[in-house]
Enzyme design. Sequence first.
Site, PDB file in Angstrom:
ATOM      1  N   LYS A  15     -31.679 -14.597 -32.874  1.00 36.08           N
ATOM      2  CA  LYS A  15     -32.752 -13.602 -32.726  1.00 36.08           C
ATOM      3  C   LYS A  15     -33.565 -13.411 -34.002  1.00 36.08           C
ATOM      4  CE  LYS A  15     -29.872  -9.599 -33.706  1.00 36.08           C
ATOM      5  NZ  LYS A  15     -28.669  -8.965 -33.199  1.00 36.08           N
ATOM      6  N   ARG A  62     -22.998   2.029 -30.874  1.00 32.85           N
ATOM      7  CA  ARG A  62     -24.171   1.380 -30.304  1.00 32.85           C
ATOM      8  C   ARG A  62     -23.756   1.035 -28.879  1.00 32.85           C
ATOM      9  NH1 ARG A  62     -27.154  -3.850 -32.803  1.00 32.85           N
ATOM     10  NH2 ARG A  62     -25.818  -4.892 -31.277  1.00 32.85           N
TER      11      ARG A  62
HETATM   12  C1  LIG Z   1     -27.647  -9.397 -33.711  1.00 31.05           C
HETATM   13  C2  LIG Z   1     -26.327  -9.438 -33.050  1.00 31.05           C
HETATM   14  C3  LIG Z   1     -25.306 -10.249 -33.576  1.00 31.05           C
HETATM   15  C4  LIG Z   1     -25.482 -11.076 -34.829  1.00 31.05           C
HETATM   16  O1  LIG Z   1     -25.397 -10.264 -35.956  1.00 31.05           O
HETATM   17  P1  LIG Z   1     -25.461 -10.847 -37.440  1.00 31.05           P
HETATM   18  O2  LIG Z   1     -25.138  -9.698 -38.295  1.00 31.05           O
HETATM   19  O3  LIG Z   1     -26.831 -11.375 -37.617  1.00 31.05           O
HETATM   20  O4  LIG Z   1     -24.431 -11.917 -37.526  1.00 31.05           O
HETATM   21  C5  LIG Z   1     -24.110 -10.277 -32.900  1.00 31.05           C
HETATM   22  N1  LIG Z   1     -23.897  -9.535 -31.790  1.00 31.05           N
HETATM   23  C6  LIG Z   1     -24.851  -8.751 -31.263  1.00 31.05           C
HETATM   24  C7  LIG Z   1     -24.547  -7.973 -30.036  1.00 31.05           C
HETATM   25  C8  LIG Z   1     -26.098  -8.671 -31.878  1.00 31.05           C
HETATM   26  O5  LIG Z   1     -27.041  -7.877 -31.356  1.00 31.05           O
END
Ligand SMILES: *Cc1c(COP(=O)(O)O)cnc(C)c1O
Length: 364
Positions: A36, A131
């Site tokens: 993302k 969250r």
């Molecule tokens: C963005 C996201 C991740 C990845 O997180 P990083 O800190 O970039 O490794 C993993 N799980 C979910 C649900 C996310 O939204």
Amino acid sequence: MSAPRVEIDLGKIQHNARTLVERLAKRGISVTGVTKAILGSPEVAHALLLAGVRGLGDSRIENIEAMRSSHLAARMSLIRSPMLSQAKRVVKSTEVSFNTEIEVVRRLSLEARKLDRTHAVVLMVELGDLREGIMPDDLVAVVRETLSLPNIVLKGLGTNLACRSGVSPDDTNMGTLSRLTELIEATFDISLEIVSGGNSANLDWVFGGTHTGRINNLRLGESILLGREALHRHVIDGLHTDAITLVAEVIESKLKPTQPTGELAQNAFGTCPTVTDRGTIPQAILAIGIQDVDVCGLRPPKGTEILGGSSDHLVVTSLTDNLIVGAEMAFQLDYSALLRAMTSPFVIKSFKSAANVSRLREIA
Ligand SMILES: *Cc1c(COP(=O)(O)O)cnc(C)c1O
């Protein structure tokens, strides 16, 4: 070359990903490469797949659709709970989605039936960060209905910590996820393929030498792209922290006072910046601003200091005399700066490929 641009070194990203994949494999943990922060770039996704990630994950269906249309052969997961209004697109473009609402899983079941497909779900559990997640006490009921829905397969459980409240993964919350996995397996006489323990904030816990229990997957974005874990932003041993840089161009360079003249009120963003008078110093404006990047997340080159920014301008001073109009300056980005720079249509994305280091490929 055009500016501003994000320069992405695919070789360094591949190295970072492979290093983490190999280290985690020793602990029985697979890696889902999270795309993302680089807007689902097929180039980066390809590098992650070459490095041996188990699949790709993204929070936006648009990014997944973009990766699909570039024919990447990979399992793709939507790692944010789907919008009801996007359920059909989710079933069409992903094998797996992460879910917290049974109403959404029901809709996914309906759409999967219409498309004559099976869709897999990972149920996310709330373990303290507040969250996304099903409250642990409600999990058995949600699993029961999920298992009863046609064209839906329960692939596993997951949790996400640190992102909203900064809650650190530890033996307690990770132990709870392992115990919930065993409870679900025993209650329904099933075995869960995936227990996804978290994100780049989980690495310290995993490598801390503790027993990782049933956790067999992590979803990693930041650590692969920026070479840092996400709790204290410590550099991860052996990883590149400069795989991605932001380059901007100087459009004005003058000697100017550090102290504004006139009566001071709010600036364009409703804040009242305080300045210390340092006399007259060389100042340059770079053609990039808050619309393109989180200015607070930029690290300038040695000898250069960021003095301020507005929508389209970044004001810097430098001890070196390289601030001539037309010169370029390269910055390191943190996660927030990277997200926004990748999302700005004004910032060009430029890829340095692993195979041919001398050639830079530009995409609009
Ligand atoms: C963005 C996201 C991740 C990845 O997180 P990083 O800190 O970039 O490794 C993993 N799980 C979910 C649900 C996310 O939204």
